[in-house]
Design an enzyme around this catalytic site. Structure first.
Site, PDB file in Angstrom:
ATOM      1  N   GLY A   1       0.761  -1.382   0.162  1.00  0.00           N
ATOM      2  CA  GLY A   1      -0.047   0.000  -0.221  1.00  0.00           C
ATOM      3  C   GLY A   1       0.639   1.287   0.007  1.00  0.00           C
ATOM      4  O   GLY A   1       1.932   1.275  -0.124  1.00  0.00           O
TER       5      GLY A   1
ATOM      6  N   GLY B   1       1.912   7.735   4.058  1.00  0.00           N
ATOM      7  CA  GLY B   1       1.832   9.120   3.926  1.00  0.00           C
ATOM      8  C   GLY B   1       2.634   9.675   2.820  1.00  0.00           C
ATOM      9  O   GLY B   1       2.335  10.515   2.321  1.00  0.00           O
TER      10      GLY B   1
ATOM     11  N   GLY C   1       5.129   7.596   0.852  1.00  0.00           N
ATOM     12  CA  GLY C   1       5.706   6.746   0.108  1.00  0.00           C
ATOM     13  C   GLY C   1       4.925   5.274  -0.036  1.00  0.00           C
ATOM     14  O   GLY C   1       4.015   5.190   0.417  1.00  0.00           O
TER      15      GLY C   1
ATOM     16  N   VAL D   1       4.739   1.306   0.892  1.00  0.00           N
ATOM     17  CA  VAL D   1       5.029   0.608   2.156  1.00  0.00           C
ATOM     18  C   VAL D   1       5.022  -1.130   1.640  1.00  0.00           C
ATOM     19  O   VAL D   1       4.153  -1.481   0.903  1.00  0.00           O
ATOM     20  CB  VAL D   1       3.592   0.575   2.973  1.00  0.00           C
ATOM     21  CG1 VAL D   1       3.990  -0.402   4.355  1.00  0.00           C
ATOM     22  CG2 VAL D   1       3.328   1.916   3.314  1.00  0.00           C
TER      23      VAL D   1
ATOM     24  N   ASP E   1      -3.635  14.243  12.393  1.00  0.00           N
ATOM     25  CA  ASP E   1      -4.287  13.532  11.246  1.00  0.00           C
ATOM     26  C   ASP E   1      -5.140  12.229  11.714  1.00  0.00           C
ATOM     27  O   ASP E   1      -4.710  11.009  11.246  1.00  0.00           O
ATOM     28  CB  ASP E   1      -3.250  13.171  10.262  1.00  0.00           C
ATOM     29  CG  ASP E   1      -3.957  12.847   9.065  1.00  0.00           C
ATOM     30  OD1 ASP E   1      -4.976  13.281   8.744  1.00  0.00           O
ATOM     31  OD2 ASP E   1      -3.271  12.477   8.031  1.00  0.00           O
TER      32      ASP E   1
END
Ligand SMILES: *[C@@H]1O[C@H](CO)[C@@H](O)[C@H](O)[C@H]1NC(C)=O
Ligand SMILES: *[C@@H]1O[C@H](CO)[C@@H](O)[C@H](O)[C@H]1NC(C)=O
Ligand SMILES: *[C@@H]1O[C@H](CO)[C@@H](O)[C@H](O)[C@H]1NC(C)=O
Ligand SMILES: *[C@@H]1O[C@H](CO)[C@@H](O)[C@H](O)[C@H]1NC(C)=O
Length: 957
Positions: free
Chosen positions: A644, A647, A649, A651, A761
């Site tokens: 996935g 934030g 880049g 994973v 966030d």
């Protein structure tokens, strides 16, 4: 590609020389008309020969369409009245298309050959057309899990062949219509074996005629309605009944007819949560009973009855709050099948003698709030769950292990999950795929099985799931469904007393199912072709939508189907055609070759590390990794390990040499933003260590790379659970557990981290769930340290996510902890509505405020609540308090919002109101050979069994 172009050419020429369309014109027009009222149609629905071209979901006998089976096809729109053109139609299954709705056309009543009408889990609304009563050949009617309103039409009493009748989980009102002197009613359905009417708003008294000696009902389910009056004494006439559910009608009163013990085949009896009066029913002689729940009624006070110890198959005895007194007979604990005794809130007294030969399946005895003052446990110490809290024995200072609340004495067991049979390290899959139990990566067909009356209650006993997995696999294969394996997850009893189990069906021999496969498998479940082992009882299934990716090689058929058109255009020159075909052949072949993955550059040469490298953060607990190490554990950052986007880049999943799974976040090349967030995240995360905050294991600042290494959290994000993407279903208690964990994580950041941290966030996609559904707050890229200058607030450029963003912070740019509280309040609302905070201009906070009516139950929010929660005031204990808390969190002024610490205490209080911690279970034990009998299987009439199996598909001539 195994078909030679010359062979195709040959086929085409033969076809073209005969006729291009051979489906009956009326049927073709009907299907085209139906498709016109859908926003999308099945991929090969083109042209004018549905039978010859094998349109997906269409089955024909010669040139006539006899079956439409389009379950789980992500159809949206309505069902057009054009359906009436299909006059030979026998099967219509449109289940699990949740965006297919509107009212059902009354012209459906003209389909005089229709046998199975199956519309499970769509959004059909309005009244059930009375014309359905004209379908004289109808055998199978499943309209459950839609939004139908109005009364059950009397005309349905005319369906004299009906075998399966399911109207459950709608919004139906009114009573059960019976013979009115002229027209037949439900009491005339003498061939029907299943009445499933639970989860509606049906009311009035239950007419006594509905139980008569001509009826052959084996399942009578009217739970979770508003029926009133008493249970008619004619009940005793239903002497083949196996499952009876009258529970949760609240107004149902009067005594239980004494002839109930004429029901000698009854296996599951649910009378709980009503206002039944008179003596406690005498169940003597009902030797098939396995599950009995009569809790929360107002029966006369009595002593422990003799039948307690005379039911040989009993697994579960639930008699809460019934004023039953006297000493509990020791033989009760020795019943060979007994698993769970829920007997809290009675007046049992004297000595509790469990004896030494208690049943081998016994797991839980809950006797809270009785008057027991002594305990005798013979022989080996009793090591199963026993709760005696609130009995005089707990005032004596000994036996403390039995005097704690369930939470203290028994932490929640991890939910069941089918194990994966991988030798060595598990493979890693693309994000859209999952690892199957046989260890291949594929896109499974997912959904939830709802068992309406299982005969067992011990969810910690894995043998039930193993049995179901094996049974499903064997039978699916025998129906010729091409599957690899079946996986089950997260069983739990929901608010409606259904046992829910998440199901994944993995494709065999390919990575994903095609549309036709899905319609076949959906039909096996929607049509009840698949019958589970008898212990599971009646069920229904709701599928998630299955998106078939476009790059899947099309089937031979659909390829061939497009060719006649080309032939038409190029009519005449066979040579031209041949050349054309060869070109097509090579183009399609080229497309299918796997794309070469481009080699990634090894370092981010362009990134200027000087600006950041002067202050490599002080780290506790986290270690540094070299680029080579991380490259190795992620298999060179392979696509298969890509799980996935984070934030800043991508994973990747990795496996440390110790075998521990980790998530590796790799900053995008040249991202300055990423560079800042990277440093923030390391600095903050290395300070914090809390159960509800994701933990940082280390980082890499090697070769110009910036990577963060976290613990791997297997159950994905909270957002994925709420939207049903991850297969983790969250009932009310589980949601409270997750939200409590989240609140604790944030409270820790605000109140215990030094200096305090504002996350900035908070949102559902930044809360991860581990295998025990512990919440982990993650993604600290936007976080800020507070109060370094002692002021508790900072002025900063506004950042965050729209929908969750604190308006006060947005206006003033003053950041305080209360901004997180605002986002958390939005998250609280998202948790109960399962709606995005901001969607198509609708803002969740405004929606809830607009609908709020504190004078009504559940504050009148029924329509906004996530349907998965099953909106009823009894099942959603504490919901009002929860909404109050959420609304305080989203107060306009930060000063009016609670602190996170206050929110934590309030959620703890609400959790207790909702009935405490999630279902706990003790260590699993082996499955005793004596399984209680439950005669659900083998009850299908010959007319319907087999007739609709995918394997018996009739091929066109
Ligand atoms: C329907 O059932 C009632 C009894 O409940 C009976 O009197 C009547 O004759 C039946 N009507 C038909 C058409 O079977
Ligand atoms: C009980 O069932 C028998 C048939 O098994 C039936 O003849 C009898 O009428 C029933 N008794 C009552 C009271 O309903
Ligand atoms: C009985 O009622 C109590 C309080 O409403 C509830 O918590 C409990 O779950 C009910 N018991 C059953 C078995 O439904
Ligand atoms: C238990 O309660 C019953 C009434 O339900 C009473 O007759 C009996 O004496 C009590 N026994 C003890 C030991 O308190």
């Amino acid at each position: 590609m195994e078909l030679s172009p010359w062979l195709i050419l040959f086929g085409v020429l033969v076809q073209a020389s005969v006729i291009l369309a051979d489906t009956n014109v009326q049927d073709t027009a009907g299907l085209t008309g139906i498709a016109a009222s859908w926003d999308t149609k099945p991929s090969n629905w083109d042209g004018n020969d549905p039978c010859g071209d094998k349109w997906i979901g269409i089955i024909c006998i010669q040139d006539r369409v006899t079956s439409i089976r389009l379950s789980s096809q992500s159809l949206s729109g309505t069902l057009s009245g054009d359906i009436q053109s299909l006059s030979e139609l026998q099967y219509l299954d449109l289940s699990y298309n949740k965006d297919l709705g509107g009212s059902l056309p009354s012209s459906i009543g003209s389909l005089s050959n229709l046998q199975n009408l199956i519309l499970v889990g769509c959004s059909f609304a309005g009244e059930i057309p009375k014309e359905i009563g004209q379908l004289s050949k109808l055998i199978f009617l499943s309209l459950n899990s839609n939004r139908f309103t109005g009364h059950i039409p009397l005309s349905l009493g005319g369906l004299s062949k009906l075998y399966w009748f399911d109207l459950a989980e709608n919004k139906l009102t009114g009573g059960l219509p019976v013979f009115d002197g002229t027209n037949p009613g439900l009491d005339n359905l003498t061939n029907t074996k299943h009445f499933h009417f639970g989860g509606n708003q049906l009311s009035g008294t239950i007419p006594s005629q509905i139980f008569n000696s001509h009826m052959k009902l084996i399942h009578f389910l009217v739970d979770n309605n508003n029926f009133s009056g008493s249970i008619p004494p004619t009940l005793g006439l239903l002497n083949v009944l196996e499952v009876l559910r009258f529970d949760n009608n609240k107004q149902l009163s009067g005594p239980v007819p004494t002839n109930i013990n004429n029901l000698t085949k009854l296996a599951e009896l649910h009378l709980e949560n009503n206002q039944l009066t008179g003596p406690l029913p005498d169940l003597t002689g009902m030797t098939a009973l396995s599950f009995v729940d009569m809790s929360n009624n107002t029966f006369n006070a009595s002593d422990a009855p003799a039948w307690f110890t005379a039911l040989p198959s009993l697994t579960s005895l639930y008699l809460e709050n019934l004023q039953i007194g006297g000493q509990l007979p020791q033989e009760l604990f020795a019943l060979s099948a007994i698993q769970t005794l829920k007997l809290r809130g009675n007046r049992f007294n004297g000595t509790l003698n469990i004896g030494s030969d208690f049943g081998s399946q016994l797991q839980t005895i809950d006797l809270q709030g009785n008057q027991i003052d002594q305990l005798t446990v013979g022989g080996t110490q009793y090591n199963k769950k026993l709760i005696l809290l609130g009995n005089p024995i707990c005032n004596q200072g000994n036996n403390e292990q039995y005097c704690k609340t369930a939470t203290q004495s028994n932490p929640a067991a991890p939910p069941y999950s089918t194990s994966k049979n991988c030798s060595g390290l598990p493979a890693t899959c693309l994000p859209s795929q999952l690892l199957s139990p046989s260890c291949t990566c594929a896109v499974p067909y997912k959904g939830t099985l709802f068992f309406r009356a299982p005969s067992f209650s011990d969810l910690s006993n894995e043998s039930y799931y193993l049995l179901l997995e094996k049974d499903m696999k064997t039978k699916f294969l025998s129906y010729k469904a091409l599957i690899d394996s079946i996986a089950l997850h997260n069983p739990f009893f929901d608010a409606n007393n259904n046992l829910e189990i998440s199901l994944e069906v993995f494709p065999g021999g390919k990575v994903q199912f095609g549309e036709q496969d899905i319609s076949d498998i959906g039909f096996i479940l929607s049509n009840q072709t698949y019958k589970p082992p008898p212990v599971f009882g009646p069920y229904y299934f709701i599928a998630q939508s299955y998106r078939v990716a476009t790059e899947v090689p099309a089937s031979k058929n659909s390829k061939a189907n497009k060719l006649p058109l080309i032939v038409g255009v190029a009519a005449g020159g066979a040579v031209v055609i041949a050349v054309l075909l060869l070109v097509i052949f090579f183009i399609t072949r080229r497309k299918r070759e796997p794309k070469k993955t481009e080699e990634r550059s090894q370092s981010f040469a362009s990134l200027d590390m000087k600006s950041t490298s002067t202050s490599v953060p002080q780290l506790r607990g986290a270690r540094t990794f070299t680029f080579a190490e991380l490259k190795k554990i992620t298999n060179n950052f392979s696509e298969a390990n890509d799980i996935g986007n984070g934030g800043f880049g991508k994973v990747y999943r990795g496996t440390l040499p110790t075998g521990q799974l980790v998530a590796v976040k790799r900053s995008q090349e040249g991202s300055l933003q990423g560079s800042l967030e990277f440093r923030t995240e390391i600095e903050l995360l290395s300070r914090v260590h809390h159960k509800n905050v994701v933990s940082l294991m280390g980082f890499c600042l090697d070769q110009g790379e910036q990577m963060l290494v976290y613990e791997y959290i297997p159950n994905g994000t909270l957002k994925e659970s709420l939207t049903g993407k991850s297969g983790v279903r969250l009932d009310w208690k589980r949601r409270l557990r997750v939200i409590l964990g989240t609140a604790k994580g944030i409270a820790y950041l605000h109140e215990l981290a030094d200096p305090p941290i504002v996350h900035r966030d908070i949102k559902s996609s930044n809360v991860l769930l581990d295998e025990r559904l512990n919440a982990k707050v993650s993604d600290f890229g936007l976080s800020k340290l507070l109060g370094e200058d002692g002021r508790g607030q900072v002025t900063t450029q506004v950042k965050g996510t729209m929908g969750y963003l604190d308006p006060e912070y947005y206006m003033t740019q003053q950041l305080t902890e209360k901004s997180d509280v605002y986002s958390f309040g939005v998250l609280l609302l998202e948790m109960i509505t399962a709606k995005k905070p901001l969607e198509r201009g609708r803002y969740i906070v405004r929606e809830v405020l607009a609908a709020l009516d504190r004078s009504k139950d559940l504050y009148g929010l029924h329509d906004l609540l996530d349907p998965v929660l099953g909106a009823s005031p009894t099942s959603l204990g504490g919901l009002e308090q929860y909404v109050d808390l959420a609304l305080r969190c989203v107060e306009e002024a930060g000063a009016d919002r609670p602190s996170m610490g206050e929110a934590v205490s309030e959620i703890e209080r609400i959790t207790r109101m909702a009935g405490g911690a999630p279902e706990s279970a003790s260590e699993s034990m082996s499955y005793a050979s004596r399984t209680p009998r439950h005669p659900y299987g083998g009850d299908s009439p010959s007319e319907y069994s087999g007739g609709g199996l995918p394997s018996s598909r009739v091929e066109p001539k």
